[in-house]
Design a protein around this motif. Structure first.
Motif, mmCIF file in Angstrom:
data_model
loop_
_atom_site.group_PDB
_atom_site.id
_atom_site.type_symbol
_atom_site.label_atom_id
_atom_site.label_comp_id
_atom_site.label_asym_id
_atom_site.label_seq_id
_atom_site.Cartn_x
_atom_site.Cartn_y
_atom_site.Cartn_z
ATOM 1 N N ASP A 252 0.842 -1.196 0.000
ATOM 2 C CA ASP A 252 0.000 0.000 0.000
ATOM 3 C C ASP A 252 0.874 1.241 0.000
ATOM 4 O OD1 ASP A 252 -2.202 -1.544 0.036
ATOM 5 O OD2 ASP A 252 -2.460 -1.471 2.213
ATOM 6 N N ILE A 253 0.581 2.166 -0.921
ATOM 7 C CA ILE A 253 1.399 3.367 -0.991
ATOM 8 C C ILE A 253 0.945 4.383 0.058
ATOM 9 C CG2 ILE A 253 0.082 4.570 -2.787
ATOM 10 C CD1 ILE A 253 2.907 5.195 -4.018
ATOM 11 N N ILE A 254 -0.334 4.324 0.416
ATOM 12 C CA ILE A 254 -0.809 5.144 1.539
ATOM 13 C C ILE A 254 -1.523 4.225 2.527
ATOM 14 C CG2 ILE A 254 -2.297 7.048 2.278
ATOM 15 C CD1 ILE A 254 -2.190 8.133 -0.533
ATOM 16 N N ASN B 63 7.221 14.899 -10.745
ATOM 17 C CA ASN B 63 7.157 13.465 -10.964
ATOM 18 C C ASN B 63 6.649 12.737 -9.715
ATOM 19 O OD1 ASN B 63 7.398 11.100 -12.303
ATOM 20 N ND2 ASN B 63 9.593 10.851 -11.895
ATOM 21 N N PRO B 64 5.475 13.144 -9.218
ATOM 22 C CA PRO B 64 4.986 12.599 -7.945
ATOM 23 C C PRO B 64 4.473 11.168 -8.110
ATOM 24 C CG PRO B 64 3.313 13.996 -8.909
ATOM 25 C CD PRO B 64 4.506 14.077 -9.825
ATOM 26 N N LYS B 65 4.490 10.445 -6.998
ATOM 27 C CA LYS B 65 3.933 9.090 -7.017
ATOM 28 C C LYS B 65 2.446 9.119 -6.730
ATOM 29 C CE LYS B 65 8.196 6.861 -5.603
ATOM 30 N NZ LYS B 65 8.987 6.473 -4.435
ATOM 31 N N ILE B 66 2.028 10.182 -6.061
ATOM 32 C CA ILE B 66 0.621 10.293 -5.658
ATOM 33 C C ILE B 66 0.148 11.701 -5.999
ATOM 34 C CG2 ILE B 66 -0.966 10.262 -3.699
ATOM 35 C CD1 ILE B 66 1.277 8.610 -2.244
ATOM 36 N N MET B 67 -1.084 11.804 -6.498
ATOM 37 C CA MET B 67 -1.654 13.129 -6.712
ATOM 38 C C MET B 67 -2.908 13.286 -5.863
ATOM 39 S SD MET B 67 -0.126 15.201 -8.923
ATOM 40 C CE MET B 67 -1.350 16.193 -9.732
ATOM 41 N N LYS C 105 -0.756 1.250 -5.011
ATOM 42 C CA LYS C 105 -0.129 1.996 -6.094
ATOM 43 C C LYS C 105 -1.018 1.930 -7.329
ATOM 44 C CE LYS C 105 4.651 2.540 -7.623
ATOM 45 N NZ LYS C 105 4.257 3.607 -8.474
ATOM 46 N N GLY C 106 -1.250 3.085 -7.953
ATOM 47 C CA GLY C 106 -2.059 3.115 -9.163
ATOM 48 C C GLY C 106 -3.558 3.151 -8.914
ATOM 49 N N GLU C 107 -3.950 3.117 -7.661
ATOM 50 C CA GLU C 107 -5.372 3.128 -7.355
ATOM 51 C C GLU C 107 -5.933 4.542 -7.449
ATOM 52 O OE1 GLU C 107 -8.088 0.686 -4.122
ATOM 53 O OE2 GLU C 107 -6.052 1.237 -3.598
ATOM 54 N N ARG C 108 -7.192 4.648 -7.907
ATOM 55 C CA ARG C 108 -7.834 5.955 -7.997
ATOM 56 C C ARG C 108 -9.017 5.991 -7.056
ATOM 57 N NH1 ARG C 108 -5.908 3.926 -13.132
ATOM 58 N NH2 ARG C 108 -7.909 2.899 -13.001
#
Ligand SMILES: Nc1ncnc2c1ncn2[C@@H]1O[C@H](COP(=O)(O)OP(=O)(O)O)[C@@H](O)[C@H]1O
Ligand SMILES: [Mg+2]
Lengths: 377, 261
Positions: free
Chosen positions: B19-21, B173-177, B45-48
């Motif tokens: 999990d990135i967050i 170049n963020p990993k999360i927006m 990662k990559g989840e919206r």
């Protein structure tokens, strides 16, 4: 509704119509005069009143200052001998006679080239600070930072130059030294104080608040008296801390306190979102301040800062109270000379024009800067 | 660069899974006011993720906790393996990796659009100006306004400003927006141009947390929709279920209100 109803006579078909010239008398000089000078009866009356006032006041002033003025004589009596009645014209010979004194004070004559050189270097140092389109600005700015030290050395001497005691400084030169020093050092100090006062570190904040409030709460004259007398009590006995230096410090601190409050006002004008955006992109506190907050806050503060600068520049005349001979005091004391006494108008007008030229330039520069920094938001 | 990486590896010891967050039992108070209550959320990662809910329910506060624009008082927030504590170093590392887009754009009005974009790469990533401006130009092209690069934000329409703001975040170049109601301050005809950019971004695999009431957007790109009310996560589901089959009454009420018009 049909077109015929809208323009019954000409049957104006929709489409492209050529641009028509505006009706006569609405543009150009006549249009401008109509709109601005004679739009209403009251406006017309005021316009005429204005013209009458100019008519009555300007010619006598010109007559006095220019057409009836006298130059190149050696005393007031000679001046007035050339006039139909005393004071019919200005006796500029007086200002002429004292001109070098008014400019250099008592700076020894053979050394005055050092003052001239410093002044030239001051202008060169100011240009890259005031205008950003200067080529190689970075290097020019390095010189600007070095300038105060070079000028200090040139004026005071030592290290190969004949030393000149700073109580020989006077006139325009002294005024510019105090004014320019106060202006250049009070702004950065003011910014630091403003940041301190708005910081969230309590100790720092309290120190800044106390400093600002104390300095602002005391008249500049009182601070100058403190500089001339009281500081001696705090300094180690026997140490000769130059009076001019003390005055420079006091004037700078005084102006800094005022600038701090103007800059604080500017800081409050910056929306929270700007701080947040800076934080969110990972800028450190000082980066955010330097790159984002201060450029905007200072831009908002320009009118107030320049207002303070102009005030400071004129307040430099107060040093005459502690026995320094600025341009005003040199003029005043010249009046004591029996050869020239009674020519107060001439000498004070000269002083006034000098101050006006300096302050008006500052004011115009600030307008230029505001315009240049305006980016539409 | 290498120095930063070793830094990150040191503080990343707390990493547990992919999990990135990770937000665990997180609480936040404003003074006495308990604004976020027991928030648990993990984002891969990559989840919206789309977050919605009535005004004042704590949506902004929640996403602002993720890059520490707000401080939480209890529980854990771990972003990209780094735990958010008072430690400034951790905060700096996280902010480098997390981009944020605000409701009111918050562009820097005294800088040109390109300078806005190049600023963080230059000062935070220590990139040479030329390279940073190339990147800035690149992203301004991606959001389809390269011709505005030399203008100031104040000379642009709201929709264009928001696209510059998105480009500005992407330059790092963020990993999360994180998006906080990016279209709420826009005139209707400009909403689409901003959403288009966001959809593209989502399709490229960016991890996104987006507070928005644009339900079309949520249906199209979200992996899950979170409904908040009164500082709590009331319901969280994948979009189809969330819209067609809301479980709680509060969600139903909210949906009926925003879908009514
Ligand atoms: N800085 C603050 N101080 C005190 N209360 C705040 C602050 N910011 C927000 N709040 C309150 O916290 C609640 C949640 O705010 P917010 O997260 O902005 O809600 P949302 O984004 O869902 O509309 C609101 O009731 C708001 O009034
Ligand atoms: Mg909000």
């Amino acid at each position: 509704m049909s077109d015929a109803n809208l323009t019954p006579k000409e049957n104006y078909t929709p489409g492209n119509h050529p641009d028509l010239p505006p009706p006569p008398g609405t543009i150009g000089t006549i249009g401008w005069m109509r709109k601005n000078l004679f739009s209403t009866p009251l406006n017309t009356f005021l316009t005429l009143l204005g013209i009458a006032t100019i008519w009555v006041t300007i010619p006598p002033i010109f007559n006095w200052a220019i057409f009836n003025s006298v130059w190149n004589v050696a005393s007031r009596t000679e001046c007035w001998d050339q006039m139909a009645y005393p004071n019919e014209g200005a006796c500029w010979a007086f200002v002429q006679n004292r001109f070098l004194l008014l400019i250099y004070g008592f700076y020894p004559e053979p050394e005055r080239w050092r003052v001239n050189l410093s002044f030239l270097m001051l202008i060169l140092a100011a240009v890259p600070i005031l205008f950003d389109q200067v080529p190689k600005r970075k290097w020019a700015l390095v010189y600007s930072v070095a300038f105060p030290f070079i000028a200090g050395w040139l004026l005071v001497g030592g290290f190969g130059l004949n030393p000149v005691d700073s109580d020989k400084f006077g006139g325009v030169m002294l005024t510019i030294i105090i004014g320019v020093t106060g202006i250049t050092f009070s702004l950065p100090l003011g910014v630091v104080l403003a940041l301190g006062r708005t910081s969230n570190m309590p100790a720092l904040r309290i120190v800044c608040v106390l400093f600002i409030e104390f300095i602002r709460g005391v008249p500049l004259i009182a601070l100058l008296f403190i500089a001339s007398t009281m500081l001696n009590y705090f300094l180690p006995p026997g140490s000769q801390f130059n009076l001019l230096m003390r005055v420079l410090i006091m004037v700078t601190l005084f102006a800094a306190a005022y600038n701090a409050e103007v800059v604080r006002g500017g800081l409050q004008g910056i929306p929270r979102g700007q701080f947040e955006a800076a934080d969110a992109m990972g800028l450190k506190y000082w980066q955010a301040m330097r790159l984002i907050v201060l450029p905007q806050a200072l831009k908002i503060s320009i009118p107030g800062i320049v207002n303070n600068f102009i005030g400071l520049y004129k307040d430099t005349t107060l040093v005459l109270i502690i026995g320094m001979f600025d341009v005003l005091q040199i003029g005043r004391s010249s009046l004591a000379d029996a050869e020239w006494s009674g020519l107060a108008n001439e000498i004070y007008l000269f002083t006034a024009l000098f101050f006006f030229a300096c302050c008006f330039s500052m004011s115009r520069y600030s307008l230029y800067l505001e315009k240049k920094l305006h980016t539409g938001l | 660069m290498t120095e930063v990486q070793t830094d990150q590896n040191q503080v990343r010891s707390s990493r547990e899974d992919d999990d990135i967050i990770q937000i665990k039992e997180m609480h936040k108070w404003y003074g006495e006011f308990h604004v976020l209550k027991n928030i648990n959320l993990s984002v891969k990662k990559g989840e919206r993720i789309v977050i919605c809910g009535p005004s004042g329910s704590g949506k902004s506060t929640l996403i602002r906790c993720i890059n520490r624009l707000e401080e939480h008082q209890k529980g854990k927030i771990i972003v990209d393996g780094i735990e958010l504590t008072g430690d400034l170093k951790h905060i700096e590392l996280i902010r480098k990796e997390v981009g944020m887009v605000f409701q009111h754009f918050n562009l820097f009005p005294h800088l040109t659009n390109l300078e806005n974009c190049a600023l963080a790469p230059i000062w935070v990533r220590k990139m040479p100006r030329k390279e940073a401006e190339e990147i800035g130009m690149n992203f301004l092209e991606r959001v389809k306004i390269p011709e505005q690069a030399r203008k100031f934000p104040g000379q642009l329409s709201g929709g264009q400003q928001q696209r510059v703001a998105i480009a500005r975040s992407l330059c790092m170049n963020p990993k999360i927006m994180l998006f906080d109601e990016p279209t709420s301050a826009l005139d209707p005809e400009m909403i689409a141009e901003v959403l288009d950019v966001m959809v593209e971004l989502a399709e490229e695999g960016m991890t996104m947390l987006c507070v928005t009431h644009e339900m079309g957007f949520a249906k199209r790109v979200a992996d899950s929709v979170i409904f908040m009310d009164g500082g709590e996560v009331i319901e969280s589901n994948e979009p189809n279920e969330f819209f067609n089959n809301p479980k709680s009454d509060r969600t139903k009420l909210f949906l009926s209100q925003i879908l009514a018009h």
